[in-house]
Design a protein around this motif. Structure first.
Motif, mmCIF file in Angstrom:
data_model
loop_
_atom_site.group_PDB
_atom_site.id
_atom_site.type_symbol
_atom_site.label_atom_id
_atom_site.label_comp_id
_atom_site.label_asym_id
_atom_site.label_seq_id
_atom_site.Cartn_x
_atom_site.Cartn_y
_atom_site.Cartn_z
ATOM 1 N N VAL A 1 48.533 37.302 38.325
ATOM 2 C CA VAL A 1 48.792 36.917 36.912
ATOM 3 C C VAL A 1 47.378 35.990 36.392
ATOM 4 C CG1 VAL A 1 49.506 36.645 35.253
ATOM 5 C CG2 VAL A 1 51.041 37.689 37.079
ATOM 6 N N VAL A 2 46.713 35.184 37.121
ATOM 7 C CA VAL A 2 45.783 34.025 36.835
ATOM 8 C C VAL A 2 45.608 33.632 38.063
ATOM 9 C CG1 VAL A 2 47.632 33.682 34.813
ATOM 10 C CG2 VAL A 2 47.444 32.328 36.741
ATOM 11 N N LEU B 1 46.657 38.560 47.621
ATOM 12 C CA LEU B 1 48.522 38.821 46.410
ATOM 13 C C LEU B 1 47.358 38.538 45.590
ATOM 14 C CD1 LEU B 1 50.680 37.411 45.570
ATOM 15 C CD2 LEU B 1 50.064 34.697 46.003
ATOM 16 N N GLU B 2 46.406 38.160 44.810
ATOM 17 C CA GLU B 2 45.604 38.384 43.662
ATOM 18 C C GLU B 2 45.801 39.754 43.706
ATOM 19 O OE1 GLU B 2 42.983 34.747 43.588
ATOM 20 O OE2 GLU B 2 41.857 36.037 44.339
ATOM 21 N N THR B 3 44.986 40.966 44.186
ATOM 22 C CA THR B 3 44.266 41.797 44.601
ATOM 23 C C THR B 3 45.731 43.146 44.978
ATOM 24 O OG1 THR B 3 43.195 41.972 46.643
ATOM 25 C CG2 THR B 3 41.859 40.572 44.758
ATOM 26 N N GLY B 4 46.959 42.312 45.277
ATOM 27 C CA GLY B 4 48.089 43.651 45.614
ATOM 28 C C GLY B 4 47.313 44.368 46.454
ATOM 29 N N ARG B 5 46.636 43.979 47.654
ATOM 30 C CA ARG B 5 45.707 45.456 48.348
ATOM 31 C C ARG B 5 46.290 44.203 50.094
ATOM 32 N NH1 ARG B 5 44.796 47.348 44.526
ATOM 33 N NH2 ARG B 5 43.763 48.538 44.120
ATOM 34 N N THR C 1 46.027 44.325 39.737
ATOM 35 C CA THR C 1 46.349 43.310 38.751
ATOM 36 C C THR C 1 45.975 42.611 37.797
ATOM 37 O OG1 THR C 1 45.965 41.788 40.621
ATOM 38 C CG2 THR C 1 46.991 42.293 41.375
ATOM 39 N N PRO C 2 47.133 42.028 37.030
ATOM 40 C CA PRO C 2 46.003 41.560 35.562
ATOM 41 C C PRO C 2 44.944 40.584 36.040
ATOM 42 C CG PRO C 2 48.701 41.008 35.777
ATOM 43 C CD PRO C 2 48.341 41.783 37.033
ATOM 44 N N ASP D 1 37.987 35.329 37.308
ATOM 45 C CA ASP D 1 38.277 33.958 36.427
ATOM 46 C C ASP D 1 37.617 33.348 34.757
ATOM 47 O OD1 ASP D 1 39.867 33.540 38.777
ATOM 48 O OD2 ASP D 1 37.287 33.207 39.389
ATOM 49 N N ARG D 2 36.770 34.062 34.910
ATOM 50 C CA ARG D 2 36.160 33.854 33.232
ATOM 51 C C ARG D 2 37.132 33.758 32.263
ATOM 52 N NH1 ARG D 2 32.261 36.113 36.361
ATOM 53 N NH2 ARG D 2 30.225 34.609 35.969
#
Length: 487
Positions: free
Chosen positions: A153-154, A410-414, A457-458, A464-465
């Protein structure tokens, strides 16, 4: 306990130690330092905290400088100490501004503001200064805690913000009795929310499983570039590859071939590509390549059905290029440390393709930059990282690096496929968990299946921006409420 001890304690939250909740304890005491002292003295404590963190956390740069850079022990130690001393300035900066903010009105503003300061300083250190050095950012040690649910998400900075706010809240509640109940409720909301988010699937499968083999050649770093060893290296990778022609994709590590593309294309790569096409296999191979004039690149090529090339974009300072010229070049010349000076690959290169699907390519520590992957992942079915961590010996560095790669998955769901020269080679699932991993300093192959994924993913959608924009807006709104209530 003195500040350097708590800095070292924070290091234990990272791999290979994985005492993840030590980060929360260390940061609680960091903020207590900031609450009870003037800003200047808090900055000194922050600097000592940083010496403990980086001295214990990145001491392995000595191995690279001395064992493989060829510098004498004294020069190597002084350079390592200089790097630790420079990076320790960033916790000092964080402590200085945190002390200023923690003396202001509005408890919820203070807590959110110091969390924002923590990750803003991390972002500057990790992405901008000298092309970025994102090691030991606090969120990487939280992959096994409920906060990991926030990564898709973040991202890593949003996770770091929530960890810093949690620590500041505990420190504030320690000092202010009336804050303890609301503090506990807020902590439950933050950590419980992360636990709930871990059950969300942000991406979806789009095809049949792909069988992938990762090759770990384990070529000793002091032998890798010797001319009389090149043919032995080429034979080794060919032999390991021929054992896995039943795979759909075979991946070699960074600079697996210790020669320029043009030097090995005719007698080695062209026949290898033809054999791969015959077997219906796609090869992904790391090697240096020539550019225009005297330029050369750290590259990855695909062989087989599709032949294409990717040049590394985010170069490693003092390893692949020399910043702060001419000063850095002069210092290294005096110490007689030979380093590369690679050219920069383009920021918008086409994705490579293997196994029927495009993938995001990162070379070495490019996988430490979430935004670098998120800006391309919408078109990719999986992630590939090729690395050579042989420069750092049997230290914590390869484990820390793998932990950063886990965060990108984890951040990208890949799925992330990571082929390294000496380890740690491994498969990482979309949930950031290691599915299979080869041991360090072993000549081996690792085979598993992955599933091509689609969807964003969100975090991959925003980057980051946008995360920082949201955090600044949140802190600004709370500050406005504090000012309004004070009238």
């Amino acid at each position: 306990m003195p500040a350097p001890v708590f800095g070292a304690l924070l290091t234990l939250s990272f791999a290979p130690y994985d005492y993840c909740y030590f980060a929360l304890i260390a940061l609680v005491f960091f903020y207590l330092f900031c609450m009870v002292q003037p800003a200047a003295r808090a900055a000194l404590c922050g600097y000592l905290f940083g010496l403990g963190l980086f001295g214990f956390g990145i001491w392995w740069v000595y191995i690279s400088i001395h064992d493989f850079g060829g510098a004498d022990p004294i020069s190597s130690g002084l350079l390592a100490l200089l790097l630790v001393s420079i990076w320790a300035l960033f916790p000092a900066i964080t402590a200085y501004f945190s002390a200023k903010l923690l003396a202001m009105k509005g408890v919820w503003f203070r807590l959110l503001a110091v969390g924002l300061v923590w990750v803003a300083v991390e972002y500057f250190r990790g992405y901008w200064l000298l092309n970025g050095f994102p090691w030991l950012q606090v969120a990487y040690g939280q992959l096994n805690t409920p906060l990991a649910g926030y990564a898709p998400v973040v991202g890593v900075y949003g996770m770091g913000f929530l960890l810093a706010v949690s620590a500041a809240l505990l420190a504030e509640a320690w000092r202010v009795r009336t804050l303890r109940l609301p503090g506990v409720l807020m902590l439950c909301a933050i950590w419980g929310g992360g636990g709930l988010l871990q059950g969300v699937n942000w991406t979806n499968a789009i095809g049949s499983p792909i069988k992938v083999t990762l090759v770990q050649g384990n070529i000793a770093q002091d032998q890798k570039w010797q001319n009389d060893q090149m043919l032995n290296t080429l034979r080794l990778y060919l032999r390991l590859t021929e054992q896995h022609w039943d795979s759909d994709v075979i991946i070699w590590p960074e600079t697996a071939i210790p020669a320029f593309l043009a030097e090995v294309k005719d007698f080695y790569l062209d026949p290898l590509s033809a054999k791969a096409r015959e077997k219906g296999v796609d090869l992904v191979v790391g090697l240096p390549s020539n550019g225009v004039g005297n330029d050369y690149y750290n590259s990855v090529i695909t062989l087989g059905e599709t032949e294409a090339i990717y040049h590394k974009h985010h170069l490693l300072p003092f390893g692949e290029y020399l910043p702060l010229q001419p000063l850095s070049g002069w210092v290294l010349d005096q110490l007689q440390i030979p380093l590369g000076n690679f050219a920069l690959g383009g920021a918008r290169q086409s994705l490579l393709k293997a196994g029927g699907y495009p993938f995001v390519t990162t070379i070495c520590y490019e996988d430490a930059f979430g935004e670098l992957m998120s800006r391309q992942v919408g078109q990719a079915a999986y992630l590939v990282n090729v690395t050579n961590d042989g420069w750092f010996g049997n230290t914590s560095q390869p484990y820390q690096h793998m932990q950063m790669a886990q965060m990108r998955a984890l951040e990208t769901g890949r799925y992330l496929l990571r082929a390294t020269n000496t380890g740690l080679t491994g498969f990482v699932g979309p949930n950031g968990k290691i599915l299979a991993q080869a041991p360090l300093f072993t000549t081996t192959t690792l085979t598993s299946t992955i599933i091509p994924m689609a969807g964003l993913t969100p975090y991959a959608r925003w980057g980051d921006r946008a995360v920082f924009g949201g955090l600044i807006l949140l802190v600004g709104m709370v500050w406005s409420l504090v000012r309004y209530a004070g009238r």
